[in-house]
Design a protein around this motif. Structure first.
Motif, mmCIF file in Angstrom:
data_model
loop_
_atom_site.group_PDB
_atom_site.id
_atom_site.type_symbol
_atom_site.label_atom_id
_atom_site.label_comp_id
_atom_site.label_asym_id
_atom_site.label_seq_id
_atom_site.Cartn_x
_atom_site.Cartn_y
_atom_site.Cartn_z
ATOM 1 N N UNK A 197 0.826 -1.196 0.000
ATOM 2 C CA UNK A 197 0.000 0.000 0.000
ATOM 3 C C UNK A 197 0.860 1.245 0.000
ATOM 4 N N UNK A 198 0.362 2.299 -0.633
ATOM 5 C CA UNK A 198 1.106 3.543 -0.701
ATOM 6 C C UNK A 198 1.969 3.675 -1.925
ATOM 7 N N UNK A 199 2.151 2.600 -2.662
ATOM 8 C CA UNK A 199 2.928 2.640 -3.904
ATOM 9 C C UNK A 199 1.967 2.647 -5.095
ATOM 10 N N UNK A 200 2.500 2.923 -6.276
ATOM 11 C CA UNK A 200 1.680 3.002 -7.488
ATOM 12 C C UNK A 200 1.195 1.606 -7.872
ATOM 13 N N UNK A 201 -0.107 1.354 -7.734
ATOM 14 C CA UNK A 201 -0.667 0.030 -8.015
ATOM 15 C C UNK A 201 -0.542 -0.327 -9.493
ATOM 16 N N UNK A 202 -0.644 0.659 -10.375
ATOM 17 C CA UNK A 202 -0.535 0.365 -11.810
ATOM 18 C C UNK A 202 0.876 -0.067 -12.178
ATOM 19 N N UNK A 203 1.876 0.553 -11.550
ATOM 20 C CA UNK A 203 3.258 0.141 -11.789
ATOM 21 C C UNK A 203 3.482 -1.286 -11.300
ATOM 22 N N UNK A 204 2.916 -1.608 -10.129
ATOM 23 C CA UNK A 204 3.021 -2.968 -9.621
ATOM 24 C C UNK A 204 2.348 -3.956 -10.559
ATOM 25 N N UNK A 205 1.197 -3.558 -11.111
ATOM 26 C CA UNK A 205 0.480 -4.443 -12.043
ATOM 27 C C UNK A 205 1.324 -4.742 -13.278
ATOM 28 N N UNK A 206 2.037 -3.730 -13.787
ATOM 29 C CA UNK A 206 2.902 -3.944 -14.954
ATOM 30 C C UNK A 206 4.053 -4.890 -14.609
ATOM 31 N N UNK A 207 4.604 -4.729 -13.425
ATOM 32 C CA UNK A 207 5.697 -5.619 -13.019
ATOM 33 C C UNK A 207 5.203 -7.054 -12.855
ATOM 34 N N UNK A 208 4.016 -7.224 -12.271
ATOM 35 C CA UNK A 208 3.450 -8.575 -12.120
ATOM 36 C C UNK A 208 3.195 -9.202 -13.489
ATOM 37 N N UNK A 209 2.742 -8.393 -14.419
ATOM 38 C CA UNK A 209 2.475 -8.914 -15.766
ATOM 39 C C UNK A 209 3.762 -9.385 -16.434
ATOM 40 N N UNK A 210 4.884 -8.802 -16.052
ATOM 41 C CA UNK A 210 6.167 -9.197 -16.618
ATOM 42 C C UNK A 210 6.731 -10.465 -16.004
ATOM 43 N N UNK A 211 6.062 -11.011 -15.003
ATOM 44 C CA UNK A 211 6.497 -12.254 -14.379
ATOM 45 C C UNK A 211 7.317 -12.030 -13.132
ATOM 46 N N UNK A 212 7.289 -12.989 -12.230
ATOM 47 C CA UNK A 212 8.040 -12.908 -10.980
ATOM 48 C C UNK A 212 8.300 -14.309 -10.454
ATOM 49 N N UNK A 213 9.271 -14.419 -9.577
ATOM 50 C CA UNK A 213 9.535 -15.672 -8.879
ATOM 51 C C UNK A 213 9.092 -15.591 -7.422
ATOM 52 N N UNK A 214 9.332 -14.445 -6.820
ATOM 53 C CA UNK A 214 8.966 -14.227 -5.414
ATOM 54 C C UNK A 214 8.234 -12.899 -5.308
ATOM 55 N N UNK A 215 7.095 -12.890 -4.627
ATOM 56 C CA UNK A 215 6.324 -11.668 -4.403
ATOM 57 C C UNK A 215 6.220 -11.436 -2.897
ATOM 58 N N UNK A 216 6.524 -10.212 -2.477
ATOM 59 C CA UNK A 216 6.405 -9.806 -1.083
ATOM 60 C C UNK A 216 5.376 -8.686 -1.016
ATOM 61 N N UNK A 217 4.430 -8.766 -0.089
ATOM 62 C CA UNK A 217 3.428 -7.709 -0.043
ATOM 63 C C UNK A 217 2.669 -7.634 1.260
ATOM 64 N N UNK A 218 1.865 -6.599 1.366
ATOM 65 C CA UNK A 218 0.967 -6.412 2.506
ATOM 66 C C UNK A 218 -0.393 -7.003 2.170
#
Length: 586
Positions: A109-130
């Motif tokens: 929370x508090x960060x740009x959700x749309x930027x996070x969405x673009x990063x998730x769309x690009x793929x990930x191995x480990x996700x850390x979040x609230x």
């Protein structure tokens, strides 16, 4: 001792960071019995839990491979209660998994959700979040947990305390049943046990902390102060210790603002952290402390959990926490990973009972001390100055020429004086505090050998009510320079020094030692206050405006005449009637 059964892909990162001896919790999660099992872990704060679960999940994520394949849906999910903790976990896992090619993303929370969405769309191995942000991404279809192998709940008790239970259940219900679940919690209340039963299978229970043993790397001190001297005491404690990094905890955002402004005004390099700040502002404040641009962080309890500041060696509780658990979490920001730390509680005399309850509930052994004095601080300054590495550094040729010129034009005393003045000019001046504001708890007082208690005189308020002929004797009776004040409570309201003295102390922010004679009449009470603090006392009672009684200064010299409405209580009814008539006639 080396790290046992560590995945080879992580060994290089551990060696680079200087990790050679595992902590207890790291050793426990790497035990053969815990391999590929669900884990239910309670460990002491600052014990290296992030690295512990990073190591524990490596074999599940990588198997026999040294590197991850192409990033797609996440294989690991770490859920943390706060933005700061989530971002810290991301940083820790990023260096730990650096040689594996892992893509570690943060969703907070508090960060740009749309930027996070673009990063998730690009793929990930480990996700850390609230919890809230992760649920939002799940509901919007931005986060797919269908291939998840490991779920980690960090500081699970804190997430439940913050009301994230429903979010946690929503997230975990979206993960495959075949996943491993690693649950880390400082405490294990019934709610955590119920969560574990629902989402874990045959979990290995790991407990590396003894609840009846104090954190060996943290020393605790309680400093007695007058209520109006708390901010001054913060200044003196910071000046006495002059550490690389310190945290000062306050109870509210407003208190953080006020104390932060005060420290900046006094010349400290300080930053603030509270819930009202944006994520960017909070990140900047923490980074300033990490890289040395700031030495003091003034914060609410938002900083009490999860923050790992390697150079932090001092925690000051400017305001007492609400419970023992918060006290331990605040204090646990220091003394981490084998480093020594100091935790200091500033205890106004009117909060001493609460402090004793907190310390008893946390099972802490604490040293009760008076506040640092300016003389003690100056003596410590001199010690630090003489030990400064500047005197041992190698002398350069250009410096030798300057020294010769100085010696030719100035005496040795003049040069030394200039050096000292330059040194002291960068240091905030210590504050003059009110005298020692009361005794330590009864169990902590030490005998002087003659039956008296050390550190305090005139112990308890035992004065009897005035008989109308002489004043009751307060703790400071007999002092010459005293000023009289009036309290609009008298014998008609059962006035008694046993409870009048605490009322006066609380209203004026003073200790019992500053009160002199007390004289009680039917409708009011007159009492003396040490002259040197009388003005400050008067200002404080005007600000506090106690609902229990109004206090005003007696402007006449000495005790002055009694108010017409106030008559000694031991007079007979006839004399009382005559006095009332005389007063009315006058």
């Amino acid at each position: 001792m080396t790290f046992p059964s560590t995945h080879t892909a992580l060994s290089g990162a551990l060696a680079t960071r200087g990790y050679s001896v595992p902590t207890d919790v790291q050793l426990a999660v790497l035990d053969a019995n815990a391999s590929e099992r669900d884990l239910l872990v309670s460990a002491q704060t600052g014990s290296g839990k992030t690295v512990a679960f990073g190591l524990a999940m490596a074999s599940t994520l990588l198997g026999s491979q040294e590197r991850f394949g192409r990033a797609s849906q996440p294989s690991a999910l770490i859920i943390a209660p706060t933005r700061e903790l989530a971002l810290q976990v991301q940083r820790e896992l990023s260096w730990l998994y650096a040689e594996t090619g892992a893509r570690v993303l943060a969703c907070v929370g508090g960060m740009d959700a749309r930027s996070e969405a673009r990063q998730l769309a690009g793929g990930s191995h480990i996700v850390v979040g609230t919890p809230g942000r992760l649920r939002d991404h799940l509901e919007r279809g931005r986060l797919d947990l269908g291939q998840l192998k490991v779920a980690v709940l960090d500081e699970a008790d804190e997430m439940l305390d913050l009301g994230f239970r429903e979010d946690l259940e929503f997230i975990l219900d979206a993960t495959p049943e075949s996943r491993r679940t690693l649950l880390f919690s400082a405490t294990m209340p019934r709610e955590i046990a119920a969560l574990a039963r629902r989402y874990q299978k045959d979990a290995v229970r790991i407990e590396t902390q003894r609840r009846d043993v104090q954190h060996a790397d943290i020393a605790y001190q309680a400093i007695r102060v007058a209520p109006t001297d708390v901010e001054n005491a913060v200044v003196n404690v910071l000046r006495l210790h002059e550490v690389r990094a310190a945290i000062v905890f306050c109870a509210t955002r407003e208190a953080v603002k006020r104390l932060h402004a005060r420290l900046l005004e006094r010349g400290f390099s300080a930053v603030a952290l509270s819930g009202e700040l944006s994520q960017g502002e909070r990140s900047q404040a923490l980074q300033a402390l990490r890289d040395g641009r700031a030495r003091v962080l003034v914060a609410t309890d938002v900083a009490a959990r999860g923050l790992d500041l390697p150079d932090l060696s001092l925690v000051i509780h400017a305001e007492l926490p609400h419970d023992a658990e918060t006290l331990l979490h605040r204090s646990g920001r220091t003394g981490r990973a084998g480093r020594k730390g100091l935790c200091i509680l500033l205890v106004p005399f009117n909060r001493r009972r609460k402090a004793q309850v907190l310390l008893s509930g946390a099972k802490l052994d604490v040293a009760w001390l008076p506040a640092p004095t300016p003389d003690e601080i100056r003596a410590r300054d001199q010690e630090r100055f003489l030990a400064d590495p500047i005197f041992a550094d190698v002398v350069r040729e250009d410096e030798v020429a300057i020294v010769r010129n100085l010696q030719a034009s100035r005496s040795a005393d003049e040069i030394a004086l200039a050096l000292i003045r330059l040194h002291l000019a960068r240091l905030p001046a210590p504050e003059d505090l009110l005298p020692d504001a009361g005794p330590p708890p009864r169990s902590d007082r030490r005998s002087n050998g003659d039956g008296r208690r050390a550190g305090w005189s005139n112990g308890d308020a035992t004065a009897a009510p005035d008989n109308g002929k002489r004043p009751s004797r307060g703790p400071n009776s007999g002092s010459r320079d005293m000023i009289w004040f009036r309290l609009n409570i008298g014998r008609e309201r059962n006035a008694d020094p046993k409870w009048l003295i605490p009322l006066i102390c609380e209203a004026g922010g003073i200790s019992k030692s500053e009160i002199g004679s007390i004289k009680i009449f039917d409708r009011d009470t007159r009492f003396e206050i040490t002259a040197r603090i009388a003005d400050k006392f008067a200002d404080t009672v005007r600000v506090n405006k106690s609902k229990k009684g109004a206090i005003t200064r007696v402007e006449r010299e000495g005790f002055g005449a009694r108010p017409r409405s106030s008559k000694p209580a031991d007079r007979g009814a006839k004399k009382k009637h005559r006095g009332a008539a005389s007063g009315a006639k006058a």
